[in-house]
Design a protein around this motif. Structure first.
Motif, short mmCIF file in Angstrom:
data_model
loop_
_atom_site.label_atom_id
_atom_site.label_comp_id
_atom_site.label_asym_id
_atom_site.label_seq_id
_atom_site.Cartn_x
_atom_site.Cartn_y
_atom_site.Cartn_z
N MET A 148 5.48 16.25 38.77
CA MET A 148 4.99 17.55 38.03
C MET A 148 5.33 17.57 36.81
O MET A 148 6.55 17.21 36.29
N PRO A 149 4.25 18.14 35.92
CA PRO A 149 4.52 18.46 34.39
C PRO A 149 5.55 19.52 34.48
O PRO A 149 5.54 20.59 35.26
N GLU A 150 6.23 19.64 33.21
CA GLU A 150 7.25 20.60 32.99
C GLU A 150 6.51 21.82 32.67
O GLU A 150 5.58 21.81 31.94
N ALA A 151 6.98 23.07 33.29
CA ALA A 151 6.43 24.28 32.78
C ALA A 151 6.62 24.43 31.42
O ALA A 151 7.64 24.50 30.95
N ALA A 152 5.72 25.35 30.78
CA ALA A 152 5.90 25.67 29.12
C ALA A 152 6.85 26.71 29.61
O ALA A 152 6.85 27.45 30.42
N SER A 153 7.59 26.81 28.37
CA SER A 153 8.46 27.91 28.32
C SER A 153 7.84 29.20 27.87
O SER A 153 6.84 29.13 27.19
N PRO A 154 8.37 30.46 28.21
CA PRO A 154 7.95 31.73 27.72
C PRO A 154 7.59 31.77 26.40
O PRO A 154 8.24 31.23 25.61
N ARG A 155 6.64 32.37 25.95
CA ARG A 155 6.25 32.69 24.40
C ARG A 155 7.14 33.70 24.17
O ARG A 155 7.17 34.83 24.75
N HIS A 156 7.48 33.73 22.76
CA HIS A 156 8.23 34.72 22.09
C HIS A 156 7.22 35.58 21.46
O HIS A 156 6.60 35.16 20.48
N ALA A 157 7.24 37.10 21.57
CA ALA A 157 6.44 37.96 21.19
C ALA A 157 7.29 39.07 20.08
O ALA A 157 8.42 39.51 20.81
N LEU A 158 7.04 39.15 18.89
CA LEU A 158 7.81 39.90 18.15
C LEU A 158 6.75 41.25 17.78
O LEU A 158 5.66 41.03 17.37
N ILE A 159 7.28 42.44 18.20
CA ILE A 159 6.63 43.59 18.02
C ILE A 159 7.33 44.66 17.15
O ILE A 159 8.10 45.01 17.29
N THR A 160 6.50 44.96 15.96
CA THR A 160 6.99 45.89 15.00
C THR A 160 6.64 47.30 15.67
O THR A 160 5.80 47.67 16.06
N GLY A 161 7.48 48.35 15.17
CA GLY A 161 7.24 49.53 15.82
C GLY A 161 7.43 49.59 17.37
O GLY A 161 6.53 50.41 18.01
N GLY A 162 8.14 48.83 17.89
CA GLY A 162 8.24 48.61 19.27
C GLY A 162 8.81 49.69 20.46
O GLY A 162 8.90 49.47 21.55
N GLY A 163 9.45 50.65 19.61
CA GLY A 163 10.08 51.60 20.27
C GLY A 163 9.72 52.74 21.07
O GLY A 163 10.16 53.54 21.90
N THR A 164 8.27 53.01 20.42
CA THR A 164 7.69 54.24 21.04
C THR A 164 5.99 53.93 21.19
O THR A 164 5.68 53.23 20.54
N GLY A 165 5.28 54.86 21.86
CA GLY A 165 3.99 54.81 21.57
C GLY A 165 3.34 53.69 21.78
O GLY A 165 3.46 52.81 23.06
N ILE A 166 2.22 53.03 21.08
CA ILE A 166 1.49 51.86 21.24
C ILE A 166 2.40 50.77 21.43
O ILE A 166 2.29 49.98 22.30
N GLY A 167 3.56 50.66 20.40
CA GLY A 167 4.33 49.32 20.47
C GLY A 167 5.14 49.33 21.70
O GLY A 167 5.31 48.23 22.28
N ALA A 168 5.68 50.43 22.41
CA ALA A 168 6.35 50.40 23.84
C ALA A 168 5.26 49.78 24.57
O ALA A 168 5.69 49.03 25.81
N ALA A 169 4.21 50.45 24.77
CA ALA A 169 2.98 50.07 25.56
C ALA A 169 2.72 48.40 25.50
O ALA A 169 2.70 47.70 26.32
N ILE A 170 2.67 47.93 24.36
CA ILE A 170 2.44 46.50 24.04
C ILE A 170 3.52 45.79 24.59
O ILE A 170 3.29 44.52 25.16
N ALA A 171 4.82 46.08 24.38
CA ALA A 171 6.02 45.44 24.81
C ALA A 171 5.83 45.39 26.21
O ALA A 171 6.14 44.25 26.84
N THR A 172 5.58 46.13 26.99
CA THR A 172 5.46 46.37 28.34
C THR A 172 4.29 45.30 28.95
O THR A 172 4.68 44.60 30.12
N ALA A 173 3.44 45.33 28.27
CA ALA A 173 2.29 44.51 28.72
C ALA A 173 2.37 43.12 28.52
O ALA A 173 2.11 42.40 29.19
N LEU A 174 2.91 42.54 27.36
CA LEU A 174 3.44 41.26 27.02
C LEU A 174 4.50 40.96 28.15
O LEU A 174 4.63 39.54 28.50
#
Length: 255
Positions: A1-27
């Motif tokens: 079996m091929p080794e599973a790809a490691s999770p990708r690292h996403a950095l989100i600026t302005g991530g504590g509220t509003g659209i940024g927090a929603a993006i964090a949840t989605a990713l």
């Protein structure tokens, strides 16, 4: 079996509220390791603690030295950055004739200069990634003019110009560069705009919200999760042919 790809690292600026927090949840729901970047620890911590394999770093995206420090801390905790979401932003409104250079510089610093500086800081990681993704949260104001928001609109136009040009420059790599352009979205920025309209016109908050919602042919404010889902689509590995685009999330508003 091929080794599973490691999770990708996403950095989100302005991530504590509003659209940024929603993006964090989605990713995070897509399996990404998420780092939230912002100035206030409280909101960042609250979002990060509700997500799997998420953390935060504090920093000011209008300060290049602070960006470098924050990005280094993010890499140390979760590895190289595969996805950068340049979401941090601010809006100030008012008559152009009454606004001084200070408003212009504040709007450029957070809405355009910060996109440039964060993109440069992340670029080596994005180029080394099997599927580097840069997504800029711009605005419909970057595609058309709105009265009483000259500095904000000019900065967002600049951000979209950066996206289009950088996408062409990187088209021969595995990095894609796109913008998401929300219409008026139900966030703290809109809440501040509602308060400003109410304070200057004497209209109720409900009437002020309706005034903003009327720009949307569907007659409503955009839900931040709708914007987040567009970002998640652009960030996925299968979206490798989508680059240099400005995805409008505005209920049919004509640009």
């Amino acid at each position: 079996m091929p080794e599973a790809a490691s999770p990708r690292h996403a950095l989100i600026t302005g991530g504590g509220t509003g659209i940024g927090a929603a993006i964090a949840t989605a990713l995070a729901a897509e399996g990404c390791r998420v780092t939230l970047l912002g100035r206030r620890e409280g909101p960042l911590r609250a979002v990060a603690e509700g997500l799997p394999d998420a953390g935060f770093v504090t920093g000011d995206v209008t300060c290049p030295e602070s960006i470098d420090t924050a990005f280094c801390a993010a890499r140390a905790a979760r590895g190289p950055i595969d996805i950068l979401v340049a979401n941090a932003g601010a809006a100030e409104s008012g008559r152009f004739a009454a606004q001084g250079r200070a408003v212009w510089r504040r709007m450029m610093a957070v809405n355009l200069d910060a996109v440039h500086d964060c993109a440069q800081a992340a670029l080596p990681d994005l180029l080394a990634s099997p599927a580097g993704r840069l997504v800029v949260v711009a605005s419909t104001a970057g595609l058309k003019g709105y009265g009483f928001s000259v500095a904000y609109s000019a900065a967002k136009h600049g951000a979209i110009g950066l996206v289009r040009s950088l996408a062409m420059e990187l088209a021969g790599t595995k990095v894609t560069v796109n913008a998401v352009c929300p219409g008026f979205t139900d966030t703290d920025i809109v809440a501040e705009a509602v308060a400003t309209i109410s304070g200057k016109t004497g209209r109720s908050a409900q009437a002020a919200r309706a005034e903003l919602a009327r720009f949307n042919p569907q007659g409503r404010l955009i839900d931040p999760l709708e914007v987040a889902r567009a970002v998640a689509w652009l960030a996925c590995t299968d979206s490798r042919s989508i680059t240099g685009q400005s995805i409008i999330v505005a209920g049919g508003e004509i640009m």
